[in-house]
Design a protein around this motif. Structure first.
Motif, PDB file in Angstrom:
ATOM      1  N   LEU A 166       6.136 -15.142 -25.854  1.00  0.00           N
ATOM      2  CA  LEU A 166       4.868 -14.420 -25.763  1.00  0.00           C
ATOM      3  C   LEU A 166       4.671 -13.854 -24.361  1.00  0.00           C
ATOM      4  N   ALA A 167       4.951 -14.681 -23.340  1.00  0.00           N
ATOM      5  CA  ALA A 167       4.794 -14.216 -21.959  1.00  0.00           C
ATOM      6  C   ALA A 167       5.731 -13.050 -21.673  1.00  0.00           C
ATOM      7  N   ARG A 168       6.910 -13.087 -22.276  1.00  0.00           N
ATOM      8  CA  ARG A 168       7.869 -12.007 -22.056  1.00  0.00           C
ATOM      9  C   ARG A 168       7.386 -10.699 -22.675  1.00  0.00           C
ATOM     10  N   VAL A 169       6.787 -10.793 -23.884  1.00  0.00           N
ATOM     11  CA  VAL A 169       6.259  -9.599 -24.545  1.00  0.00           C
ATOM     12  C   VAL A 169       5.105  -9.017 -23.748  1.00  0.00           C
ATOM     13  N   VAL A 170       4.170  -9.885 -23.325  1.00  0.00           N
ATOM     14  CA  VAL A 170       3.011  -9.418 -22.552  1.00  0.00           C
ATOM     15  C   VAL A 170       3.468  -8.768 -21.252  1.00  0.00           C
ATOM     16  N   ALA A 171       4.406  -9.410 -20.558  1.00  0.00           N
ATOM     17  CA  ALA A 171       4.889  -8.861 -19.293  1.00  0.00           C
ATOM     18  C   ALA A 171       5.616  -7.541 -19.511  1.00  0.00           C
ATOM     19  N   SER A 172       6.346  -7.432 -20.621  1.00  0.00           N
ATOM     20  CA  SER A 172       7.064  -6.181 -20.901  1.00  0.00           C
ATOM     21  C   SER A 172       6.093  -5.037 -21.168  1.00  0.00           C
ATOM     22  N   VAL A 173       5.023  -5.321 -21.945  1.00  0.00           N
ATOM     23  CA  VAL A 173       4.015  -4.284 -22.212  1.00  0.00           C
ATOM     24  C   VAL A 173       3.325  -3.878 -20.915  1.00  0.00           C
ATOM     25  N   ALA A 174       2.975  -4.867 -20.086  1.00  0.00           N
ATOM     26  CA  ALA A 174       2.327  -4.563 -18.808  1.00  0.00           C
ATOM     27  C   ALA A 174       3.248  -3.730 -17.925  1.00  0.00           C
ATOM     28  N   ALA A 175       4.535  -4.093 -17.899  1.00  0.00           N
ATOM     29  CA  ALA A 175       5.490  -3.338 -17.090  1.00  0.00           C
ATOM     30  C   ALA A 175       5.643  -1.912 -17.613  1.00  0.00           C
ATOM     31  N   LEU A 176       5.594  -1.744 -18.949  1.00  0.00           N
ATOM     32  CA  LEU A 176       5.694  -0.404 -19.534  1.00  0.00           C
ATOM     33  C   LEU A 176       4.505   0.462 -19.114  1.00  0.00           C
ATOM     34  N   VAL A 177       3.296  -0.126 -19.147  1.00  0.00           N
ATOM     35  CA  VAL A 177       2.098   0.615 -18.754  1.00  0.00           C
ATOM     36  C   VAL A 177       2.163   0.994 -17.276  1.00  0.00           C
ATOM     37  N   VAL A 178       2.510   0.006 -16.435  1.00  0.00           N
ATOM     38  CA  VAL A 178       2.602   0.281 -14.995  1.00  0.00           C
ATOM     39  C   VAL A 178       3.684   1.323 -14.723  1.00  0.00           C
ATOM     40  N   GLY A 179       4.799   1.209 -15.423  1.00  0.00           N
ATOM     41  CA  GLY A 179       5.876   2.184 -15.243  1.00  0.00           C
ATOM     42  C   GLY A 179       5.440   3.588 -15.637  1.00  0.00           C
ATOM     43  N   ALA A 180       4.645   3.709 -16.731  1.00  0.00           N
ATOM     44  CA  ALA A 180       4.144   5.019 -17.156  1.00  0.00           C
ATOM     45  C   ALA A 180       3.199   5.612 -16.110  1.00  0.00           C
ATOM     46  N   VAL A 181       2.357   4.743 -15.529  1.00  0.00           N
ATOM     47  CA  VAL A 181       1.443   5.216 -14.478  1.00  0.00           C
ATOM     48  C   VAL A 181       2.225   5.708 -13.274  1.00  0.00           C
ATOM     49  N   PHE A 182       3.191   4.903 -12.841  1.00  0.00           N
ATOM     50  CA  PHE A 182       4.006   5.310 -11.693  1.00  0.00           C
ATOM     51  C   PHE A 182       4.758   6.602 -11.996  1.00  0.00           C
ATOM     52  N   GLY A 183       5.260   6.703 -13.233  1.00  0.00           N
ATOM     53  CA  GLY A 183       5.992   7.910 -13.605  1.00  0.00           C
ATOM     54  C   GLY A 183       5.113   9.144 -13.591  1.00  0.00           C
ATOM     55  N   THR A 184       3.888   8.982 -14.104  1.00  0.00           N
ATOM     56  CA  THR A 184       2.954  10.108 -14.112  1.00  0.00           C
ATOM     57  C   THR A 184       2.585  10.536 -12.697  1.00  0.00           C
ATOM     58  N   LEU A 185       2.223   9.563 -11.876  1.00  0.00           N
ATOM     59  CA  LEU A 185       1.867   9.881 -10.491  1.00  0.00           C
ATOM     60  C   LEU A 185       3.048  10.492  -9.746  1.00  0.00           C
ATOM     61  N   GLY A 186       4.236   9.947 -10.005  1.00  0.00           N
ATOM     62  CA  GLY A 186       5.418  10.481  -9.327  1.00  0.00           C
ATOM     63  C   GLY A 186       5.732  11.902  -9.757  1.00  0.00           C
ATOM     64  N   THR A 187       5.507  12.187 -11.053  1.00  0.00           N
ATOM     65  CA  THR A 187       5.757  13.541 -11.561  1.00  0.00           C
ATOM     66  C   THR A 187       4.844  14.559 -10.876  1.00  0.00           C
ATOM     67  N   VAL A 188       3.580  14.154 -10.665  1.00  0.00           N
ATOM     68  CA  VAL A 188       2.635  15.042  -9.993  1.00  0.00           C
ATOM     69  C   VAL A 188       2.937  15.128  -8.496  1.00  0.00           C
ATOM     70  N   ALA A 189       3.144  13.960  -7.888  1.00  0.00           N
ATOM     71  CA  ALA A 189       3.270  13.918  -6.423  1.00  0.00           C
ATOM     72  C   ALA A 189       4.587  14.498  -5.925  1.00  0.00           C
ATOM     73  N   HIS A 190       5.617  14.475  -6.754  1.00  0.00           N
ATOM     74  CA  HIS A 190       6.937  14.861  -6.230  1.00  0.00           C
ATOM     75  C   HIS A 190       7.016  16.357  -5.885  1.00  0.00           C
ATOM     76  N   GLN A 191       6.035  17.123  -6.345  1.00  0.00           N
ATOM     77  CA  GLN A 191       6.055  18.560  -6.052  1.00  0.00           C
ATOM     78  C   GLN A 191       5.514  18.866  -4.650  1.00  0.00           C
ATOM     79  N   SER A 192       4.898  17.875  -4.005  1.00  0.00           N
ATOM     80  CA  SER A 192       4.319  18.104  -2.683  1.00  0.00           C
ATOM     81  C   SER A 192       5.415  18.225  -1.625  1.00  0.00           C
ATOM     82  N   VAL A 193       5.247  19.184  -0.750  1.00  0.00           N
ATOM     83  CA  VAL A 193       6.197  19.377   0.347  1.00  0.00           C
ATOM     84  C   VAL A 193       5.422  19.510   1.649  1.00  0.00           C
ATOM     85  N   VAL A 194       6.102  19.202   2.734  1.00  0.00           N
ATOM     86  CA  VAL A 194       5.546  19.386   4.078  1.00  0.00           C
ATOM     87  C   VAL A 194       6.438  20.368   4.809  1.00  0.00           C
TER      88      VAL A 194
END
Length: 228
Positions: A166-194
């Motif tokens: 059960l702990a493994r399933v919960v942690a996997s779902v949480a990791a999937l959500v966090v990974g999706a958030v990071f992926g979304t933010l990274g997709t937006v942020a990666h276009q920024s240049v200095v």
């Protein structure tokens, strides 16, 4: 090991007969002099299912402590896990020379030296007693002193404890959500240049890669589970 009387019930686990006298003879004599219950087990005489055998011995003795003098790493590890799962404190019999830099618990057995020497003398096929020392077959001498030392093993880190399904399933779902958030933010942020003069530095891409790498490393440190 409180050494405070008959309420102590200590189970000793050693590899071969004689090891109990060499490594823990003074402690055993002191416990018995205080009226404590002492059980000595030898791995060489154990049945095939050694883990069940040890668990049953600890339960039957209602052990207040387990002392392990075995040098078999597999047996030492399984015995430690079994004892800790039963809330039995574990002490590893260790000489000072074997435990450089580690904090040891010292037991005063100066009043039991004669008893320890008598116990050692019961194994003439393994060694010879020379004054207050043990002459081993390899020619080395081990002094019989008034102190025996023990090491308390460190508690397992969270990464060392297998997660429940059960702990493994919960942690996997949480990791999937966090990974999706990071992926979304990274997709937006990666276009920024200095712009540094004529050079366009992909600042957003660098931050996105650092963030994703940090997330992966963090999950591995906390869970040590490739699925998560």
């Amino acid at each position: 090991m409180v050494m405070s009387g008959p309420e102590e019930r200590v189970v000793f686990l050693h590899d071969l007969p004689g090891d109990e006298a060499l490594l823990t003879g003074g402690t055993i004599a002191r416990l018995r002099a205080d009226g404590a219950t002492v059980v000595v087990l030898f791995a060489a005489m154990a049945p095939r299912d050694r883990e069940s055998w040890l668990g049953e011995a600890l339960a039957e003795a209602r052990a207040t402590a387990a002392v392990i003098g075995s040098v078999d790493e597999a047996l030492l590890g399984s015995a430690t896990r079994i004892a800790e799962s039963m809330a039995v404190p574990v002490y590893l019999a260790r000489r000072v020379a074997q435990s450089a830099g580690q904090r040891l618990t010292a037991i005063d057995v100066s009043d039991e030296i004669e008893n320890k020497l008598s116990a050692l003398a019961a194994y003439p096929d393994r060694w010879t007693i020379v004054d207050n020392a043990v002459a081993l077959p390899d020619g080395s001498l081990l002094a019989v002193t008034g102190t025996e030392t023990y090491l308390r093993p460190e508690p397992p880190r969270p990464a060392d404890i297998p997660p429940t399904p059960l702990a493994r399933v919960v942690a996997s779902v949480a990791a999937l959500v966090v990974g999706a958030v990071f992926g979304t933010l990274g997709t937006v942020a990666h276009q920024s240049v200095v712009q540094l003069g004529p050079v366009a530095l992909p600042f957003g891409l660098i931050l996105a890669l650092i963030a994703v790498s940090a997330l992966l490393v963090g999950l591995l440190i906390v869970y040590d589970d490739r699925i998560i």
